[in-house]
Design a protein around this motif. Structure first.
Motif, PDB file in Angstrom:
ATOM      1  N   ALA A 138       0.824  -1.208   0.000  1.00 51.62           N
ATOM      2  CA  ALA A 138       0.000   0.000   0.000  1.00 51.62           C
ATOM      3  C   ALA A 138       0.857   1.256   0.000  1.00 51.62           C
ATOM      4  O   ALA A 138       0.550   2.235  -0.693  1.00 51.62           O
ATOM      5  N   GLN A 139       1.944   1.247   0.755  1.00 54.23           N
ATOM      6  CA  GLN A 139       2.814   2.417   0.812  1.00 54.23           C
ATOM      7  C   GLN A 139       3.470   2.696  -0.538  1.00 54.23           C
ATOM      8  O   GLN A 139       3.539   3.851  -0.980  1.00 54.23           O
ATOM      9  N   LEU A 140       3.947   1.656  -1.195  1.00 54.58           N
ATOM     10  CA  LEU A 140       4.548   1.846  -2.522  1.00 54.58           C
ATOM     11  C   LEU A 140       3.525   2.375  -3.514  1.00 54.58           C
ATOM     12  O   LEU A 140       3.823   3.259  -4.325  1.00 54.58           O
ATOM     13  N   ALA A 141       2.304   1.821  -3.459  1.00 56.13           N
ATOM     14  CA  ALA A 141       1.256   2.242  -4.384  1.00 56.13           C
ATOM     15  C   ALA A 141       0.833   3.682  -4.123  1.00 56.13           C
ATOM     16  O   ALA A 141       0.592   4.449  -5.067  1.00 56.13           O
ATOM     17  N   MET A 142       0.731   4.075  -2.859  1.00 55.07           N
ATOM     18  CA  MET A 142       0.235   5.411  -2.517  1.00 55.07           C
ATOM     19  C   MET A 142       1.270   6.514  -2.741  1.00 55.07           C
ATOM     20  O   MET A 142       0.914   7.640  -3.076  1.00 55.07           O
ATOM     21  N   THR A 143       2.545   6.186  -2.553  1.00 53.13           N
ATOM     22  CA  THR A 143       3.586   7.205  -2.721  1.00 53.13           C
ATOM     23  C   THR A 143       4.165   7.248  -4.130  1.00 53.13           C
ATOM     24  O   THR A 143       4.638   8.289  -4.573  1.00 53.13           O
ATOM     25  N   GLY A 144       4.138   6.123  -4.826  1.00 55.10           N
ATOM     26  CA  GLY A 144       4.777   6.051  -6.132  1.00 55.10           C
ATOM     27  C   GLY A 144       6.287   6.124  -6.043  1.00 55.10           C
ATOM     28  O   GLY A 144       6.973   6.339  -7.052  1.00 55.10           O
TER      29      GLY A 144
END
Length: 261
Positions: free
Chosen positions: A160-166
């Motif tokens: 989720a963190q990778l997806a939300m921050t890019g």
């Protein structure tokens, strides 16, 4: 095939993405060719292993942003939905094929391509590689089975963190987290691949097929339900003003101004 190169070397089928002029961006014809080549490799009894690699300095930017800009300008949402459907089908196919699938990453790999790298059984990467969940930058959510794959590979919170921050995931961190099987210098990537294939050739194709079946049943058998939701959400996001702003901002080389509309 016009957009990929498909060749057989002994027991290895090699699929090479061949659109370096657009950083190997995915559009409908290339996605269809990838699926065709994967099917050929799957059904060929002489093929025991499958390798996916690319021509060009960038492995892939994911979706072809030139094609996205055209679709936005022409209000051609169905073509964008079709690409989302196809890239999910590619990841699905990689996981379903009863043969080990290898992917070689040299350079940046973003969007759908990054998630295909997660779908592969073995990701071999050079020190130039980095993995980017680029979707949020243009107002989309991960496709190609991204959250389904990542959450099972590195955990829900990290995914989720990778997806939300890019944020770009360095190859060193990807190796630490288990997304990358082996890290090598660019000029030693082929040698690294041959070392892996030498090891795999000692094993039984029956064992590999059974292992992939067990992995599927234990982790991915609800894929079709997930895929339906992924496609529904991507289609909805593709119709938002934020998505249009994201694509135009990228084309104009500026930071997007999202409004939540």
């Amino acid at each position: 095939m016009e957009h990929i190169i498909y060749q057989i070397e002994e027991d290895l089928a090699i699929l090479t993405l061949n659109r370096p002029e657009v950083a190997n961006g995915f559009h409908i014809p290339m996605c269809e060719e990838i699926l065709e080549a994967l099917t050929l490799a799957e059904e060929d009894p002489a093929v025991h292993f499958i390798l996916i690699n690319t021509n060009g300095k960038v492995f892939s930017v994911g979706g072809d942003l030139v094609e996205m800009k055209r679709a936005v300008d022409e209000d051609d949402i169905p073509s964008l939905t079709k690409i989302a459907e196809l890239v999910n089908a590619i990841s699905y196919k990689i996981k379903q094929i009863a043969k080990p699938v290898l992917i070689e990453v040299d350079g940046a790999v973003a969007g759908a391509a990054a998630n295909m790298a997660v779908a592969a059984d073995f990701c071999l990467a050079t020190d130039k590689a980095k993995f980017i969940q680029a979707f949020v930058g243009i107002g989309l959510a991960p496709d190609a089975g991204g959250i389904h794959l990542l959450s099972r590979s590195i955990g829900v919170t990290r995914a989720a963190q990778l997806a939300m921050t890019g944020e770009a995931l360095t190859v060193e961190k990807a190796l630490e987290w288990g997304l990358v099987y082996r890290l090598s210098e660019a000029d030693k990537l082929e040698k690294t691949r041959e070392q892996l294939l030498k090891k795999l050739r000692r094993g039984s194709a029956n064992s590999y097929a059974a292992i992939k079946k067990l992995v599927w049943e234990s982790q991915f058998k609800d894929w079709q339900d997930y895929a339906a939701l992924e496609l529904k959400l991507q289609e909805s996001l593709a119709q938002t003003e934020d998505f249009k702003e994201g694509v135009r901002a990228h084309s104009e080389r500026r930071r997007p101004k999202f409004t939540g509309k």
